[in-house]
Scaffold this active site. Structure first.
Site, PDB file in Angstrom:
ATOM      1  N   ASN A 174       0.859  -1.186   0.000  1.00 31.25           N
ATOM      2  CA  ASN A 174       0.000   0.000   0.000  1.00 31.25           C
ATOM      3  C   ASN A 174       0.890   1.229   0.000  1.00 31.25           C
ATOM      4  OD1 ASN A 174      -2.884  -1.033   0.354  1.00 31.25           O
ATOM      5  ND2 ASN A 174      -1.695  -2.210   1.854  1.00 31.25           N
ATOM      6  N   GLU A 175       1.154   1.708  -1.190  1.00 35.28           N
ATOM      7  CA  GLU A 175       2.073   2.820  -1.347  1.00 35.28           C
ATOM      8  C   GLU A 175       1.379   4.138  -0.978  1.00 35.28           C
ATOM      9  OE1 GLU A 175       5.037   2.217  -1.659  1.00 35.28           O
ATOM     10  OE2 GLU A 175       5.565   0.799  -3.221  1.00 35.28           O
ATOM     11  N   PRO A 176       2.143   5.227  -0.805  1.00 28.54           N
ATOM     12  CA  PRO A 176       1.549   6.521  -0.471  1.00 28.54           C
ATOM     13  C   PRO A 176       0.352   6.850  -1.372  1.00 28.54           C
ATOM     14  CG  PRO A 176       3.917   6.689  -0.381  1.00 28.54           C
ATOM     15  CD  PRO A 176       3.608   5.301  -0.870  1.00 28.54           C
TER      16      PRO A 176
END
Ligand code: F6R
Length: 642
Positions: A174-176
Site C-alpha cells: 500500500n504505497e503513499p
C-alpha cells in the site's frame, strides 16, 4: 470463543503516551537489543496463538509478510516446529502481496520466498496457504482480488498480521496515497520501493512495476498487528509513522487508529524517535558522558552556534537545565565538550611516536604497529578509510588488508565477458575462456552464475584490489583474499556464517597478531554482507580473546559505504588535506567494475567516490560548525571494546 494469549511485548508501554518519554508517540512500540531478539519474541507470540487456537479447536488465520524483516521470525517458527513439535496444521495463511505479473517458480516471487523460508519446512496444509497469484490474467484480476478479500472475511478475519515497513511508509504494498479503507487490489509500485528491491532482481530494470496487495482496510481489520522494524534505514519513516500525523502520504500511519498494534524495533530503527534521539526533551536523564556530548552537539546544531558560544539560556530553553545544574555553568560544560571532540582529531591513526598520548585516540607506545584492515567487499577499504590506510602505510606501520568476500556477485556480465574475450585472444586454446563466453552469452534473466563465471568475476575484483593497494604502497604479500564461504552462493541470499568462516578469520588474526584491527561497523542493513562480516569478526575476537597478544589489540570501526558515525559517536577523526582526498579518489578509481551503474548502489545514485567525498567533507564541516578547525575532509572511527 475468545482466546487469552500471553503478550511478551512489554505491555507496560501498551498505551502510547502514557509514560512521559513516549509523549510524542501514537503507536505502541517496543525497542529490543537486536533484530534476533525481537524476532524470537514475535515468533513466540505467533506460536502461542497457534497453540491456544489448537486448544480451542479453531483455525488460526495468519497474515504473513515477505522481505528481509520477517526472515528470522520464520526461522524461529521452523525451529519450533522441528525441535518443539509446534504444528501448523490449524493455520490458514494469507500473504500480504505478490509482484504482478510474477511466475510462482521465479526465485524473486513471494510464493518462492514463503515456501523457501517457511512452508516447505512446516506441516501447514497446502490448501491452507493463500498467496496472491501473480499469474492471474489482467481480465480476471479485479474479481480475483475481491475473492481474496471475501475468503479472509469468511474465515472470521485475520487473527494476527505480521508486517514490515517500506521506506515509502508502505505496509503490504500500500504505497503513499492508498486509502484508509482500501481492500485487496493491484497497485503500481513506488520508485523507492523498486530501488530497494533492485539488488535481489539484479537491477531495477528487472523489478516489476506492479503488485497485488491486501489493502490498508484488510490489514487494519486484523485482531492483532505486529510490525517489525530493523536497521537504521527504517528510522526516518518509523519516526514519521509513530510520531507524525495520520496521512495517506505515509500509509503506515493508519495503524495509529488500530488498538492492538505493536511495533518491534531494534536500536537502529528506533534511533530517530524523540525519546531515543533527544530524551532530554521528554524526560529527565541520567547524564552519561556520551549523552552529554550527544546533547551538546544537538544543541549546537539546533542553535547554529559553535560549542564555545552556547549560553546558559540556550541550555535552559532546550530541556537541558538538569545537565547545566550538574555541570555548574555553560562555560565549563562548553570547554569540556570542546576538548572531548578536539581530542578525537589525529593525523596519526597508528599513534604518534614519542608524543604524550594522554589525550590522543591511539597509543604512542608500539611505534610500528601491525595492522589488519578488514574489508567486507574488495573496495570498502579504500572507500571508507582510503585516507587513513594511506597514512598508516606512510607512517611505517605493517599494514595488511583482508578482503573478507570475493565480491563476485557485483561484477556485471558485460564486464566479465570483456575479460573472457581478452583472455581468449591471448590464449586462443584456453577452454575455460570458451566456457565462460558461451555461458555468459546464453545466460537469461536471473540465472545463477556458473562456478567458472564466478571465478572470473572474483578474479576481476582481485586484480582491481591489487592495483589499488599497490597504488597506496602495499606489497602484494600483505593483501589477503579470504573468500569467506558464507558468501559463495552465487545468489543475493547468502549462507549463514559457519565455523569455517570463523576459522579463516581467526587464522589470519593469529598469524599477524595485530595491534590494530579496522573493520566495517556498518549496521545499516541487518541482513547484509557487512553485518555478517562484522559478526564474523566479533565471533573471532571472542574466540581469540584469551590469547595474551590480544591484550594489545585495539579495534576501530569505520562505518561502511552507506552512513557515517554521528559527530558525538566519533572517537578518532583523521583529517585529510585536499591532496589526500585526491589520492583516495584515485585509489577508488582502480575498482573499475564498480564504477558507472553499479549493481548494488542502493538508494543513492551517486557513484561511490562522489558519495564518500561528500560524506568525508560533511564530517569535516560538522566539526567546523561545532567550533573545531576547518579541514577539507575527515574519516571517522569508533572504538569497539571486546
Ligand atoms: C512484504 C511487504 C512489504 C515489506 C516492506 C519491508 O510482503 O509487504 O511491505 O514488508 O517493503 O521490506 P523489508 O522487510 O525487505 O525491508
Amino acid at each position: 470463543m475468545s482466546v487469552d494469549i500471553p503478550n511478551y511485548l512489554d505491555i507496560s508501554y501498551k498505551e502510547p503516551g502514557k509514560f512521559e518519554e513516549t509523549r510524542y508517540e501514537k503507536i505502541h512500540n517496543v525497542i529490543v537489543e537486536s533484530s534476533t531478539e525481537g524476532s524470537l519474541i514475535v515468533a513466540k507470540e505467533i506460536a502461542d496463538l497457534i497453540k491456544a487456537k489448537q486448544i480451542s479447536k479453531s483455525h488460526c488465520v495468519l497474515g504473513l509478510a515477505t522481505g528481509s524483516s520477517p526472515i528470522k521470525v520464520y526461522e524461529e517458527l521452523v525451529r519450533m516446529h522441528k525441535e518443539e513439535g509446534l504444528s501448523f496444521s490449524n493455520v490458514i495463511s494469507f500473504n500480504l502481496d505478490e509482484y504482478y505479473p510474477m511466475d510462482k517458480n521465479n526465485i524473486q516471487s513471494y510464493y518462492y520466498f514463503m515456501h523457501e523460508h517457511l512452508f516447505n519446512h512446516v506441516d501447514i496444509l497446502p490448501e491452507n496457504i493463500n498467496i496472491p497469484d501473480g499469474t492471474v490474467s489482467l481480465e480476471d484480476l479485479y474479481q480475483y482480488c475481491i475473492d481474496y478479500e471475501i475468503k479472509i472475511k469468511s474465515l472470521g478475519g485475520l487473527d494476527f498480521q505480521l508486517l514490515g515497513i517500506g521506506r515509502t511508509g508502505h505496509i503490504g504494498f500500500n504505497e503513499p496515497g492508498s486509502h484508509f479503507n482500501s481492500g485487496t487490489r493491484s497497485i503500481t509500485l513506488d520508485h523507492i520501493t523498486r530501488v530497494d528491491a533492485a539488488p535481489s532482481f539484479l537491477g531495477i530494470d528487472n523489478v516489476p512495476r506492479k503488485a497485488i496487495t491486501m489493502g490498508v482496510g484488510t490489514v487494519r481489520s486484523a485482531k492483532r498487528i505486529v510490525l517489525l522494524g530493523w536497521g537504521i534505514s527504517k528510522a526516518e519513516i518509523l519516526k514519521k509513522t509513530i510520531e507524525g500525523n495520520i496521512t495517506s502520504h505515509v500509509p503506515a500511519t493508519y495503524l495509529q487508529e488500530h488498538n492492538n498494534t505493536t511495533f518491534v524495533l531494534d536500536k537502529g530503527a528506533s534511533s530517530e524517535l524523540t525519546r531515543i534521539k533527544t530524551p532530554w526533551i521528554v524526560t529527565s536523564c541520567v547524564w552519561t558522558d556520551t549523552l552529554k556530548l550527544k546533547a551538546v552537539v544537538w544543541l549546537s546544531e539546533l542553535t547554529g552556534k559553535p560549542f564555545l558560544k552556547l549560553t546558559d539560556k540556550d541550555y535552559n530553553d532546550n530541556g537541558m537545565s538538569g545537565l547545566l545544574a550538574e555541570e555548574g555553568s555553560a562555560y565549563h560544560l562548553n570547554i569540556k565538550m570542546f576538548n572531548t571532540l578536539q581530542h578525537t582529531i589525529t593525523g596519526w591513526p597508528g599513534g604518534k611516536p614519542n608524543a604524550d598520548d594522554t589525550n590522543r585516540p591511539e597509543r604512542a607506545s608500539i611505534p610500528k604497529k601491525r595492522v589488519i584492515i578488514f574489508s567486507p567487499h574488495p573496495d570498502d577499504d579504500v572507500i571508507s578509510m582510503g585516507g587513513t590506510f594511506d597514512r598508516l602505510v606512510e607512517q611505517g606501520h605493517e599494514v595488511h588488508i583482508a578482503y573478507q568476500t570475493s565480491g563476485n556477485i557485483a561484477v556485471s556480465d558485460e564486464e566479465a565477458l570483456k575479460f573472457a574475450e581478452i583472455s581468449k585472444v591471448l590464449s586462443p586454446d584456453c577452454k575455460e575462456s570458451d566456457t565462460v563466453i558461451k555461458t555468459l552469452n546464453e545466460k537469461t534473466g536471473n540465472d545463477i552464475d556458473s562456478i567458472e563465471v564466478r571465478k572470473l568475476k572474483g578474479l576481476i575484483r582481485r586484480s582491481e584490489s591489487l592495483a589499488a593497494t599497490r597504488y597506496l604502497g602495499l606489497t602484494d604479500s600483505n593483501v589477503h583474499f579470504l573468500d569467506l564461504p558464507f558468501y559463495e552462493t552465487g545468489a543475493i541470499k547468502k549462507n549463514n556464517l559457519s565455523q569455517v568462516d570463523i576459522d579463516i578469520m581467526c587464522n589470519l588474526i593469529e598469524r599477524i597478531k595485530p595491534h590494530q584491527i579496522y573493520a566495517a561497523g556498518d549496521l545499516a542493513d541487518p541482513h547484509g554482507t557487512h553485518k555478517v562480516c562484522l559478526d564474523a569478526l566479533f565471533e573471532s575476537l571472542e574466540r581469540l580473546k584469551p590469547n595474551k597478544y590480544m591484550d594489545d589489540c585495539w579495534v576501530w570501526l569505520y562505518r561502511g559505504a552507506w552512513h557515517e558515525w554521528e559527530s558525538y559517536e566519533i572517537e578518532m577523526a583523521v583529517p585529510m588535506s585536499p591532496d589526500q582526498v585526491l589520492r583516495k579518489r584515485h585509489a577508488i578509481f582502480y575498482h573499475q567494475s564498480q564504477k558507472d551503474g553499479v549493481m548494488f548502489q542502493g538508494n543513492d545514485s551517486r557513484e561511490f567516490w562522489v558519495r564518500v567525498e561528500d560524506r568525508n567533507r560533511l564530517t569535516a564541516k560538522k566539526y567546523n560548525v561545532l567550533g573545531l578547525a576547518d579541514y577539507a575532509a575527515i574519516e571517522a572511527f569508533k572504538r569497539y571494546h571486546f
